[in-house]
Design a protein around this motif. Sequence first.
Motif, PDB file in Angstrom:
ATOM      1  N   ALA A 118     -32.740  24.882   3.637  1.00  0.00           N
ATOM      2  CA  ALA A 118     -33.065  23.759   2.762  1.00  0.00           C
ATOM      3  C   ALA A 118     -32.637  22.477   3.457  1.00  0.00           C
ATOM      4  O   ALA A 118     -31.583  22.423   4.076  1.00  0.00           O
ATOM      5  N   VAL A 119     -33.469  21.476   3.342  1.00  0.00           N
ATOM      6  CA  VAL A 119     -33.129  20.159   3.858  1.00  0.00           C
ATOM      7  C   VAL A 119     -33.004  19.226   2.663  1.00  0.00           C
ATOM      8  O   VAL A 119     -33.919  19.120   1.846  1.00  0.00           O
ATOM      9  N   LEU A 120     -31.849  18.578   2.559  1.00  0.00           N
ATOM     10  CA  LEU A 120     -31.576  17.616   1.494  1.00  0.00           C
ATOM     11  C   LEU A 120     -31.543  16.221   2.098  1.00  0.00           C
ATOM     12  O   LEU A 120     -30.802  15.968   3.053  1.00  0.00           O
ATOM     13  N   ILE A 121     -32.339  15.328   1.531  1.00  0.00           N
ATOM     14  CA  ILE A 121     -32.324  13.925   1.930  1.00  0.00           C
ATOM     15  C   ILE A 121     -31.812  13.139   0.734  1.00  0.00           C
ATOM     16  O   ILE A 121     -32.399  13.184  -0.349  1.00  0.00           O
ATOM     17  N   THR A 122     -30.684  12.449   0.933  1.00  0.00           N
ATOM     18  CA  THR A 122     -29.994  11.802  -0.174  1.00  0.00           C
ATOM     19  C   THR A 122     -29.238  10.561   0.298  1.00  0.00           C
ATOM     20  O   THR A 122     -28.790  10.521   1.449  1.00  0.00           O
ATOM     21  N   PRO A 123     -29.067   9.579  -0.583  1.00  0.00           N
ATOM     22  CA  PRO A 123     -28.204   8.449  -0.221  1.00  0.00           C
ATOM     23  C   PRO A 123     -26.717   8.784  -0.375  1.00  0.00           C
ATOM     24  O   PRO A 123     -25.861   7.990  -0.028  1.00  0.00           O
ATOM     25  N   ARG A 124     -26.419  10.001  -0.909  1.00  0.00           N
ATOM     26  CA  ARG A 124     -25.039  10.454  -1.104  1.00  0.00           C
ATOM     27  C   ARG A 124     -24.819  11.749  -0.316  1.00  0.00           C
ATOM     28  O   ARG A 124     -24.701  12.827  -0.906  1.00  0.00           O
ATOM     29  N   PRO A 125     -24.735  11.674   1.014  1.00  0.00           N
ATOM     30  CA  PRO A 125     -24.652  12.897   1.823  1.00  0.00           C
ATOM     31  C   PRO A 125     -23.256  13.512   1.913  1.00  0.00           C
ATOM     32  O   PRO A 125     -23.041  14.425   2.702  1.00  0.00           O
ATOM     33  N   THR A 126     -22.319  13.067   1.111  1.00  0.00           N
ATOM     34  CA  THR A 126     -20.961  13.604   1.202  1.00  0.00           C
ATOM     35  C   THR A 126     -20.896  15.025   0.667  1.00  0.00           C
ATOM     36  O   THR A 126     -21.704  15.427  -0.169  1.00  0.00           O
ATOM     37  N   THR A 127     -19.931  15.784   1.119  1.00  0.00           N
ATOM     38  CA  THR A 127     -19.775  17.171   0.679  1.00  0.00           C
ATOM     39  C   THR A 127     -19.337  17.272  -0.772  1.00  0.00           C
ATOM     40  O   THR A 127     -19.435  18.336  -1.367  1.00  0.00           O
ATOM     41  N   GLU A 128     -18.847  16.178  -1.348  1.00  0.00           N
ATOM     42  CA  GLU A 128     -18.401  16.198  -2.746  1.00  0.00           C
ATOM     43  C   GLU A 128     -19.505  15.863  -3.738  1.00  0.00           C
ATOM     44  O   GLU A 128     -19.310  15.982  -4.946  1.00  0.00           O
ATOM     45  N   ALA A 129     -20.667  15.427  -3.270  1.00  0.00           N
ATOM     46  CA  ALA A 129     -21.777  15.123  -4.173  1.00  0.00           C
ATOM     47  C   ALA A 129     -22.168  16.408  -4.915  1.00  0.00           C
ATOM     48  O   ALA A 129     -22.270  17.475  -4.296  1.00  0.00           O
ATOM     49  N   PRO A 130     -22.373  16.350  -6.242  1.00  0.00           N
ATOM     50  CA  PRO A 130     -22.667  17.559  -7.019  1.00  0.00           C
ATOM     51  C   PRO A 130     -23.845  18.367  -6.491  1.00  0.00           C
ATOM     52  O   PRO A 130     -23.778  19.595  -6.437  1.00  0.00           O
ATOM     53  N   LEU A 131     -24.913  17.712  -6.090  1.00  0.00           N
ATOM     54  CA  LEU A 131     -26.078  18.448  -5.596  1.00  0.00           C
ATOM     55  C   LEU A 131     -25.774  19.137  -4.267  1.00  0.00           C
ATOM     56  O   LEU A 131     -26.188  20.274  -4.038  1.00  0.00           O
ATOM     57  N   VAL A 132     -25.025  18.491  -3.406  1.00  0.00           N
ATOM     58  CA  VAL A 132     -24.628  19.108  -2.131  1.00  0.00           C
ATOM     59  C   VAL A 132     -23.771  20.343  -2.409  1.00  0.00           C
ATOM     60  O   VAL A 132     -23.997  21.415  -1.831  1.00  0.00           O
ATOM     61  N   ARG A 133     -22.803  20.210  -3.306  1.00  0.00           N
ATOM     62  CA  ARG A 133     -21.936  21.356  -3.644  1.00  0.00           C
ATOM     63  C   ARG A 133     -22.746  22.506  -4.219  1.00  0.00           C
ATOM     64  O   ARG A 133     -22.534  23.675  -3.871  1.00  0.00           O
ATOM     65  N   ALA A 134     -23.685  22.201  -5.105  1.00  0.00           N
ATOM     66  CA  ALA A 134     -24.501  23.252  -5.733  1.00  0.00           C
ATOM     67  C   ALA A 134     -25.342  23.986  -4.695  1.00  0.00           C
ATOM     68  O   ALA A 134     -25.390  25.219  -4.683  1.00  0.00           O
TER      69      ALA A 134
END
Length: 186
Positions: free
Chosen positions: A29-45
Amino acid sequence: LDAITAQPDSFPADNSAEVVARGARGTKAVLITPRPTTEAPLVRALRSASNLRLEVHDAAEKPDLSTLGASFLVLDGVVPDLTNLPPRTPVLIVNPQTGGSLLNVTGVSSTVSPPRLTDAGARDALLKDVDFAGIQFNRLPVITTPLWARPLVDTQQGPLLLSGEQGGRRIVVLAPQLTSEVTNFT
């Protein structure tokens, strides 16, 4: 992916729901986001899925979609632009921003009625037993439902969850931002 709400749901003992994504080993999966930190809820999920390799890109870098080689693409908090995305690559769009030709986002509502399943949502195998009681949002991008999509979960302000196909590509749109500032759904 576990979702927990403080509000009672149809099984008050836990007030939670679980979704298990099953895919082939090595699904990328490739996620493109303005919040690329590991703590962002979508990144964690997304990182919690054991069979999923997640590659996160900062939206400010404007990555070339043709070179990413993803099994599916997640666009979070950006104007959805699928230019150069290889054909048939499935896309999840979360918190779409105003602009672009794919979705007509006309603004943001700061008053959001309780979400409810549409008739199409009630027939969807993944959603038919989901209880939205107690899930609240205080902001919602207002989206005009495009011809290629159907709303699965709706509010009086507009669709919360859309699904459809455009040009042979499966697209799912989750309108709200998934943060504790916007929803009690964490």
